[in-house]
Design a protein around this motif. Structure first.
Motif, mmCIF file in Angstrom:
data_model
loop_
_atom_site.group_PDB
_atom_site.id
_atom_site.type_symbol
_atom_site.label_atom_id
_atom_site.label_comp_id
_atom_site.label_asym_id
_atom_site.label_seq_id
_atom_site.Cartn_x
_atom_site.Cartn_y
_atom_site.Cartn_z
ATOM 1 N N ASP A 29 0.805 -1.219 0.000
ATOM 2 C CA ASP A 29 0.000 0.000 0.000
ATOM 3 C C ASP A 29 0.840 1.273 0.000
ATOM 4 O OD1 ASP A 29 -1.804 -1.905 2.325
ATOM 5 O OD2 ASP A 29 -2.509 -1.474 0.298
ATOM 6 N N TYR A 30 1.990 1.219 0.617
ATOM 7 C CA TYR A 30 2.805 2.424 0.786
ATOM 8 C C TYR A 30 4.263 2.101 0.492
ATOM 9 C CZ TYR A 30 -1.374 3.769 3.326
ATOM 10 O OH TYR A 30 -2.669 4.024 3.671
ATOM 11 N N TRP A 31 4.934 3.088 -0.067
ATOM 12 C CA TRP A 31 6.339 2.937 -0.457
ATOM 13 C C TRP A 31 7.147 4.154 -0.028
ATOM 14 C CZ3 TRP A 31 8.435 -1.265 -3.031
ATOM 15 C CH2 TRP A 31 7.517 -2.216 -3.486
ATOM 16 N N GLY A 32 8.407 3.884 0.316
ATOM 17 C CA GLY A 32 9.344 4.963 0.514
ATOM 18 C C GLY A 32 9.949 5.389 -0.807
ATOM 19 N N GLN A 33 10.817 6.377 -0.756
ATOM 20 C CA GLN A 33 11.415 6.917 -1.979
ATOM 21 C C GLN A 33 12.694 6.194 -2.370
ATOM 22 O OE1 GLN A 33 11.645 11.204 -1.440
ATOM 23 N NE2 GLN A 33 9.627 11.407 -2.373
ATOM 24 N N GLY A 34 13.217 5.373 -1.495
ATOM 25 C CA GLY A 34 14.362 4.558 -1.844
ATOM 26 C C GLY A 34 15.683 5.146 -1.378
#
Length: 124
Positions: free
Chosen positions: A112-117
């Motif tokens: 559902d949610y992701w960081g920017q890496g």
């Protein structure tokens, strides 16, 4: 909404170690399973490892099994990825991700949610 911020990436020589962190804010962190994925240039995003809400169950891609360890601290709203014995083929942008259900954890599209890496580069 859950906001995820990765840190800890960098340049390391082959055989070295790095620890990535992913700090979460927003919703109750302990409600979410967490995963780490990576994407190398010209390649698709691939599953690295995942951990259930309590930290009691973990999953690893065969390519990192025995070298990487995922853990979480629900009191700190943070998930970690300890990477040892790094290889040049581990070079990629590493992303953390969150999902409510602890099923299909290796499937990126279910998160559902992701960081920017954060970039990890392993030199030979």
């Amino acid at each position: 909404q859950v906001q995820l911020v990765e840190s800890g990436g960098g340049l390391v020589q082959a055989g070295g170690s790095l620890r990535l962190s992913c700090a979460a804010s927003g919703r109750t962190f302990s409600n979410y399973a967490m995963g780490w994925f990576r994407q190398a240039p010209g390649k698709e995003r691939e599953f690295v490892t995942a951990i259930n809400w309590s930290g009691g169950t973990t999953y690893y891609a065969d390519s990192v099994k025995g070298r990487f360890t995922i853990s979480r601290d629900n009191a700190k709203n943070t998930v970690y990825l300890q990477m040892n014995s790094l290889k040049p083929e581990d070079t990629a942008v590493y992303y953390c991700a969150a999902k409510r259900q602890t099923v299909r954890l290796p499937v990126a599209g279910t998160y559902d949610y992701w960081g920017q890496g954060t970039q990890v580069t392993v030199s030979s």
